[in-house]
Design an enzyme around this catalytic site. Structure first.
Site, PDB file in Angstrom:
ATOM      1  N   LYS A 142       0.547   3.572  -7.884  1.00  0.00           N
ATOM      2  CA  LYS A 142      -0.182   3.803  -6.643  1.00  0.00           C
ATOM      3  C   LYS A 142      -0.074   5.286  -6.266  1.00  0.00           C
ATOM      4  CE  LYS A 142      -0.593   1.107  -2.396  1.00  0.00           C
ATOM      5  NZ  LYS A 142      -0.174  -0.062  -1.671  1.00  0.00           N
TER       6      LYS A 142
ATOM      7  N   LYS B 194       4.755   2.217  -9.175  1.00  0.00           N
ATOM      8  CA  LYS B 194       3.905   1.051  -8.892  1.00  0.00           C
ATOM      9  C   LYS B 194       2.461   1.298  -9.309  1.00  0.00           C
ATOM     10  CE  LYS B 194       5.066   0.776  -4.398  1.00  0.00           C
ATOM     11  NZ  LYS B 194       5.005   0.277  -2.990  1.00  0.00           N
TER      12      LYS B 194
HETATM   13  N1  CTP Z   1      -1.052  -5.090   6.117  1.00  0.00           N
HETATM   14  C1  CTP Z   1      -1.531  -6.015   7.043  1.00  0.00           C
HETATM   15  N2  CTP Z   1      -2.875  -6.065   7.316  1.00  0.00           N
HETATM   16  C2  CTP Z   1      -3.719  -5.226   6.692  1.00  0.00           C
HETATM   17  C3  CTP Z   1      -3.249  -4.271   5.763  1.00  0.00           C
HETATM   18  C4  CTP Z   1      -1.896  -4.227   5.487  1.00  0.00           C
HETATM   19  O1  CTP Z   1      -0.776  -6.790   7.624  1.00  0.00           O
HETATM   20  N3  CTP Z   1      -5.012  -5.326   6.965  1.00  0.00           N
HETATM   21  C5  CTP Z   1       0.375  -5.074   5.788  1.00  0.00           C
HETATM   22  C6  CTP Z   1       0.614  -5.428   4.329  1.00  0.00           C
HETATM   23  O2  CTP Z   1       0.548  -6.827   4.128  1.00  0.00           O
HETATM   24  C7  CTP Z   1       2.017  -4.863   4.119  1.00  0.00           C
HETATM   25  C8  CTP Z   1       1.982  -3.597   5.014  1.00  0.00           C
HETATM   26  O3  CTP Z   1       0.892  -3.776   5.927  1.00  0.00           O
HETATM   27  O4  CTP Z   1       3.005  -5.755   4.616  1.00  0.00           O
HETATM   28  C9  CTP Z   1       1.831  -2.328   4.236  1.00  0.00           C
HETATM   29  O5  CTP Z   1       0.718  -2.471   3.413  1.00  0.00           O
HETATM   30  P1  CTP Z   1       0.047  -1.285   2.602  1.00  0.00           P
HETATM   31  O6  CTP Z   1      -0.088  -1.724   1.180  1.00  0.00           O
HETATM   32  O7  CTP Z   1       0.713  -0.011   2.862  1.00  0.00           O
HETATM   33  O8  CTP Z   1      -1.390  -1.240   3.310  1.00  0.00           O
HETATM   34  P2  CTP Z   1      -2.786  -1.621   2.734  1.00  0.00           P
HETATM   35  O9  CTP Z   1      -3.799  -1.283   3.771  1.00  0.00           O
HETATM   36  O10 CTP Z   1      -2.787  -3.025   2.227  1.00  0.00           O
HETATM   37  O11 CTP Z   1      -2.907  -0.584   1.527  1.00  0.00           O
HETATM   38  P3  CTP Z   1      -3.570  -0.729   0.077  1.00  0.00           P
HETATM   39  O12 CTP Z   1      -5.027  -0.991   0.273  1.00  0.00           O
HETATM   40  O13 CTP Z   1      -3.291   0.596  -0.579  1.00  0.00           O
HETATM   41  O14 CTP Z   1      -2.857  -1.871  -0.621  1.00  0.00           O
END
Ligand code: CTP
Length: 131
Positions: A46, A44
């Site tokens: 990431k 991905k």
């Molecule tokens: N999620 C959420 N609220 C946030 C951050 C994440 O509800 N503030 C949810 C995302 O929508 C997803 C899950 O948590 O369903 C996992 O998201 P992930 O991508 O691991 O977390 P992020 O904090 O969004 O990480 P990144 O910044 O790397 O995208």
């Protein structure tokens, strides 16, 4: 018995993740979380700070989660929904519409993300402070 499944990287586990799990746990008896493996994250584009094993250990320790499985590829979701007899596939609304193809198998829910917190933001803020 109601089962929900959700997927993600869950790196630097934060309160946005906790609130997602808490909201989902209120809607089900079993909450299954697919944690992205390091190999799948590489696919991905990431890179996680914590390894898959460490992230899976942290997610498993969250009291709202009943089962953790590895998320290894894009195709497995449909198989998992059948294998675990899933009623609801749920994920944050940053993925809105992306998993509608599962609607023939189960309910698909996109939840509002918690405001002002993300793993990326934590990493960026720490990098700024360290500079
Ligand atoms: N999620 C959420 N609220 C946030 C951050 C994440 O509800 N503030 C949810 C995302 O929508 C997803 C899950 O948590 O369903 C996992 O998201 P992930 O991508 O691991 O977390 P992020 O904090 O969004 O990480 P990144 O910044 O790397 O995208």
């Amino acid at each position: 018995m109601k089962t929900i499944i959700t997927y993600g990287t869950f790196d630097l586990f934060h309160y946005g993740h906790v609130r997602l799990f808490e909201r989902l746990s209120e809607m089900c008896d079993e909450l299954i979380v697919g944690v992205s493996t390091d190999e799948f994250n590489a696919l991905k584009g990431k890179a996680a700070f914590f390894s898959f094993e460490q992230r899976a250990e942290i997610v498993s320790a969250c009291r709202f989660v009943t089962k953790v499985i590895p998320e290894q590829n894009w195709q497995q979701k449909s198989e998992d929904v059948s294998r675990y007899d899933v009623d609801i596939f749920a994920i944050g609304d940053d993925w809105e519409g992306k998993f509608d193809f599962l609607k023939s198998q189960c309910e698909v829910l996109y939840l509002t993300r918690t405001d002002s917190i993300s793993t990326t933001e934590i990493k960026d803020n720490l990098a700024i402070k360290a500079a």
